[in-house]
Scaffold this motif. Structure first.
Motif, short mmCIF file in Angstrom:
data_model
loop_
_atom_site.label_atom_id
_atom_site.label_comp_id
_atom_site.label_asym_id
_atom_site.label_seq_id
_atom_site.Cartn_x
_atom_site.Cartn_y
_atom_site.Cartn_z
N THR A 132 0.83 -1.21 0.00
CA THR A 132 0.00 0.00 0.00
C THR A 132 0.86 1.26 0.00
OG1 THR A 132 -1.72 -1.20 1.22
CG2 THR A 132 -1.87 1.19 1.18
N SER A 133 1.96 1.23 0.73
CA SER A 133 2.87 2.38 0.74
C SER A 133 3.50 2.61 -0.63
CB SER A 133 3.96 2.16 1.79
OG SER A 133 3.41 1.96 3.07
N VAL A 134 3.90 1.53 -1.30
CA VAL A 134 4.49 1.66 -2.63
C VAL A 134 3.45 2.18 -3.63
CG1 VAL A 134 5.55 0.40 -4.54
CG2 VAL A 134 6.23 -0.10 -2.19
N ASP A 165 3.70 12.95 -7.81
CA ASP A 165 3.58 13.25 -9.24
C ASP A 165 4.87 13.02 -10.03
OD1 ASP A 165 0.93 13.88 -8.95
OD2 ASP A 165 1.29 16.02 -8.61
N PRO A 166 6.06 13.36 -9.51
CA PRO A 166 7.26 13.08 -10.31
C PRO A 166 7.45 11.60 -10.62
CG PRO A 166 7.78 14.67 -8.60
CD PRO A 166 6.39 14.17 -8.31
N VAL A 167 7.16 10.76 -9.63
CA VAL A 167 7.29 9.31 -9.86
C VAL A 167 6.22 8.84 -10.83
CG1 VAL A 167 7.21 7.05 -8.76
CG2 VAL A 167 8.28 8.96 -7.57
N ARG A 168 5.02 9.32 -10.67
CA ARG A 168 3.93 8.92 -11.56
C ARG A 168 4.19 9.34 -13.00
NH1 ARG A 168 -2.33 11.04 -10.94
NH2 ARG A 168 -3.19 9.84 -12.69
N PHE A 169 4.58 10.56 -13.19
CA PHE A 169 4.84 11.05 -14.55
C PHE A 169 6.06 10.38 -15.18
CE2 PHE A 169 2.66 15.19 -13.16
CZ PHE A 169 1.42 14.65 -13.49
N PHE A 170 7.03 10.02 -14.33
CA PHE A 170 8.21 9.34 -14.86
C PHE A 170 7.86 7.95 -15.39
CE2 PHE A 170 12.05 6.74 -14.35
CZ PHE A 170 12.98 7.50 -15.04
N VAL A 171 6.98 7.24 -14.69
CA VAL A 171 6.56 5.92 -15.16
C VAL A 171 5.73 6.04 -16.43
CG1 VAL A 171 5.18 3.89 -14.58
CG2 VAL A 171 6.64 4.93 -12.85
N ILE A 172 4.87 7.06 -16.50
CA ILE A 172 4.06 7.25 -17.70
C ILE A 172 4.92 7.67 -18.89
CG2 ILE A 172 2.19 8.63 -18.69
CD1 ILE A 172 0.94 8.80 -15.93
N LYS A 173 5.95 8.46 -18.63
CA LYS A 173 6.81 8.92 -19.71
C LYS A 173 7.68 7.81 -20.27
CE LYS A 173 10.23 12.50 -20.78
NZ LYS A 173 11.03 13.65 -20.24
N THR A 201 3.39 0.38 -10.46
CA THR A 201 3.46 0.88 -11.84
C THR A 201 2.11 0.79 -12.54
OG1 THR A 201 4.20 -1.32 -12.56
CG2 THR A 201 5.90 0.32 -12.07
N ILE A 202 1.34 -0.24 -12.22
CA ILE A 202 -0.01 -0.33 -12.80
C ILE A 202 -0.90 0.78 -12.26
CG2 ILE A 202 -2.08 -1.78 -12.93
CD1 ILE A 202 -0.29 -4.23 -12.91
N ALA A 203 -0.80 1.05 -10.95
CA ALA A 203 -1.65 2.08 -10.35
C ALA A 203 -1.29 3.48 -10.82
CB ALA A 203 -1.54 2.00 -8.82
N SER A 204 -0.07 3.67 -11.30
CA SER A 204 0.33 5.00 -11.76
C SER A 204 -0.42 5.44 -13.02
CB SER A 204 1.84 5.04 -12.02
OG SER A 204 2.19 4.12 -13.04
N TYR A 205 -1.03 4.51 -13.74
CA TYR A 205 -1.77 4.84 -14.95
C TYR A 205 -3.24 5.15 -14.67
CZ TYR A 205 2.10 3.52 -18.00
OH TYR A 205 3.32 3.47 -18.64
#
Length: 318
Positions: A120-122, A130-138, A187-191
């Motif tokens: 859950t923490s991850v 947001d930086p981590v989320r956008f980095f995975v999407i990019k 990584t799945i949740a970041s989308y």
């Protein structure tokens, strides 16, 4: 047959023997006791009631070959002379077995709680930072690399892990697998947006609590349906391959929703199956030494339920 050919009466034959042989001598005490043991072949060929009342063959003694005392111990070694002691002995064994099973369940759920807290923490980091989320999407390579890391770790765990290894080794395997699963889930949740992630988390928590209460209360044995669950797992695998190929060419919303709903239902049944293996008192149970396998099984089921529900809530929110 004429009347002269009939045998003589009892009184006539007894009178004839008395005149021919004289009075018959009595053997033993008269009258005879009501019950006695018949002579054993090859052991004693004399009369059943001996002439010496003080000898070992007086009335009331057992025949040769029969025990003089009934055994007071069962073949298993459990005392049977006192029924109360026997019941206390059995109850003590059952209580000890139940205490071991309860300690095993507590250990598994403590490990599972630590795994879910870490995951859950991850997921929160990949969702709210947001930086981590956008980095995975990019960089989608990070997303696909998470699947590769998960499957490699899973194969290593299946091929090399033994349920009865020593404490440090199985804890290391447990942590490595939890890290790989958390990385893939994050990584799945970041989308997906925050609303879909929260909704999927809430539904997953409700499903897990309901399944746990159901397994502790029901008398239906799901551990005897191993073949059916294997078939359903194969169906989910084939459906996933077909959906991946089709959706990569053209996105079909109803196919995506169908696959996600099927996966959520099947992994919920897997959660029921593994929970009953953990509880015991079914046709198949887990040994108290297999706490690592039990925790990993429940953890994988819950994580997969969250991933499938996330696809449903994300598609519906879109």
């Amino acid at each position: 047959m004429s009347k002269s050919d009939l045998p003589p009466a009892y009184e006539e034959s007894a009178h004839h023997r008395h005149h021919q042989y004289g009075p018959q001598r009595q053997v033993g005490s008269y009258p005879y006791p009501a019950y006695g043991y018949p002579p054993q072949p090859g052991v004693y060929s004399g009369p059943v009631h001996p002439t010496n009342p003080s000898g070992p063959w007086v009335s009331g003694y057992p025949a040769a070959g029969m025990p003089s005392v009934i055994p007071t111990y069962l073949p298993s070694g459990m005392p049977s002379s006192n029924m109360r002691e026997t019941e206390d002995f059995v109850a003590g064994g059952l209580w000890e077995s139940m205490s071991v099973r309860h300690a095993f369940i507590r250990k598994v759920y403590l490990i599972l709680a630590a795994q879910l807290l870490f995951t859950t923490s991850v997921v929160a980091v990949f969702t709210f930072v947001d930086p981590v989320r956008f980095f995975v999407i990019k960089y989608p390579a990070i997303y696909w690399a998470s699947f590769a890391v998960y499957f490699v770790t899973y194969l290593v765990l299946v091929c090399c892990e033994k349920p009865r290894r020593r404490f440090p080794w199985n804890m290391v395997l447990l942590f490595v697998f939890t890290l790989a699963m958390s990385y893939m889930t994050g990584t799945i949740a970041s989308y997906f947006d925050t609303k879909a992630v929260f909704l999927a988390l809430g539904i997953t928590a409700v499903v897990c609590v309901a399944v746990t209460v159901f397994c502790f209360q029901t008398k239906v044995d799901f551990t005897s349906c191993t073949g059916l669950l294997c078939v359903m797992g194969v169906v989910v695998l084939i459906t996933g391959i077909i959906a991946t190929v089709v959706l990569s060419i053209q996105y079909i919303p109803w196919l995506h929703m169908l696959y996600a709903a099927l996966g959520a239902v099947v992994y919920t049944l897997f959660l029921v199956y593994h929970t009953q293996l953990l509880i015991g008192n079914r046709s198949q149970t887990l040994s108290p030494e297999e706490y690592v396998f039990a925790a990993l099984s429940l953890y994988v089921d819950i994580a997969q339920i969250f991933i499938f529900l996330l696809q449903i809530t994300g598609s519906s929110s879109d």
